[in-house]
Design an enzyme around this catalytic site. Structure first.
Site: not given
Ligand code: PGA
Length: 287
Positions: A46, A131, A129, A245, A199, A44, A205
């Site tokens: 983003k 976010e 997601h 992460s 997640e 992803n 993140g």
């Molecule tokens: P990250 O994000 O690996 O940077 O923690 C994962 C995600 O949001 O899909």
């Protein structure tokens, strides 16, 4: 067939100060089973990248050696999809969008429909997601309706669920996950093209990856949920992937957990060599 085993969790590492605890505290970890379907690794990207960095990333990915028996799906920002589609090695990688509109084409300024993604040749879309849930106000029902629509159009959907730290710490985690999953169960008729991404929001993140035990606990719970609501054959086939992460250093200990069928990777998917290492962590789970 789903096999149920129990595993003593007493050998778990003691959690770091910032590491949320196992939710159940039962001293036992449930294991249901790994999916029969292929290991799945999503990248992803983003809202990251530039023309130059996307070019570089595509080159790095193309030069990487990845197992054939893993579904590997990269999700660039919309604006770079065309370039990535033309240049990323199709024998190794598939493509996803990071979102789509809830319905068909029309007067929805700024949106991209599932129909357009399908027409353009994208096989996958990431939906729900955290976010988008937290920053764009997408509710469980909106995510479920988007999922059903995208599936109807013929896309595969990586549907994301997960709890916040407050929800976990207050004991509401399973209730939250139930709500997110039940909304999907209510709307989705055919689960064959769904991948569930667990997640935990506190791991996204932050650099605080779930321990293998924490991830296994929730993955087994989600598979049990699907088994009870959708039947054993759907639960057997369903890929439940972990995100939050994940990187090239921690992927192996997560990938060997029985109920982890892959990863959704954010930050580390922007580094070609790290992402390739994560794709190779499937080990014997690559089919
Ligand atoms: P990250 O994000 O690996 O940077 O923690 C994962 C995600 O949001 O899909």
């Amino acid at each position: 067939m789903l096999a149920t085993r129990s595993l003593r969790a007493s050998g778990c590492r003691s959690p770091a100060v910032t590491q949320p605890r196992l939710a159940l505290g039962r001293g036992r970890l449930e294991i249901v089973c790994a999916s029969n379907a292929k290991f799945f690794v999503g990248g992803n990207w983003k809202c990251n990248g530039s023309v130059a960095s996307v070019r570089k990333l595509v080159d790095e990915l193309n030069s990487g050696s990845v197992p054939r028996g893993v579904d590997i799906v990269c999700a660039p920002p919309f604006i770079y999809i065309d370039y990535v589609m033309q240049h990323l090695d199709k024998d190794k990688y598939q493509l996803a969008a990071q979102n789509c509109w809830i319905g068909g084409n029309g007067a929805y300024t700024g949106e991209v429909s599932a129909e357009q993604l399908q027409d353009f040749g994208l096989p996958w879309v990431i939906l729900g997601h955290s976010e988008r849930r937290s920053l764009c106000g997408e509710t469980n029902q909106v995510v479920a309706k988007k999922t059903a629509h995208a599936l109807d159009v013929g896309l595969g959907v990586i549907a994301c669920v997960g709890e916040t730290l407050d929800q976990r710490n207050s004991g509401a985690m399973f209730q939250v996950l139930d709500g997110q999953m039940q909304a999907l169960v209510d709307e989705v008729k055919d689960w064959s093209k769904v991948v569930i991404a667990y997640e935990p929001v506190w791991a996204i993140g932050t650099g605080v990856v779930a321990t293998p035990e924490q991830a296994q606990e929730v993955h087994a719970y989600l598979r049990r949920f699907c088994q009870s609501k959708l039947g054993t054959s759907v639960a057997d086939q369903l890929r439940i992937i972990y995100g939050g992460s994940v990187n090239d250093a921690n992927c192996k200990e997560l990938s060997v957990q029985e109920d982890i069928d892959g990863f959704l990777v954010g930050g580390a998917s922007l580094k070609g060599s790290a992402f390739v290492t994560i794709c190779n962590s499937a080990g014997p789970k690559a089919k």
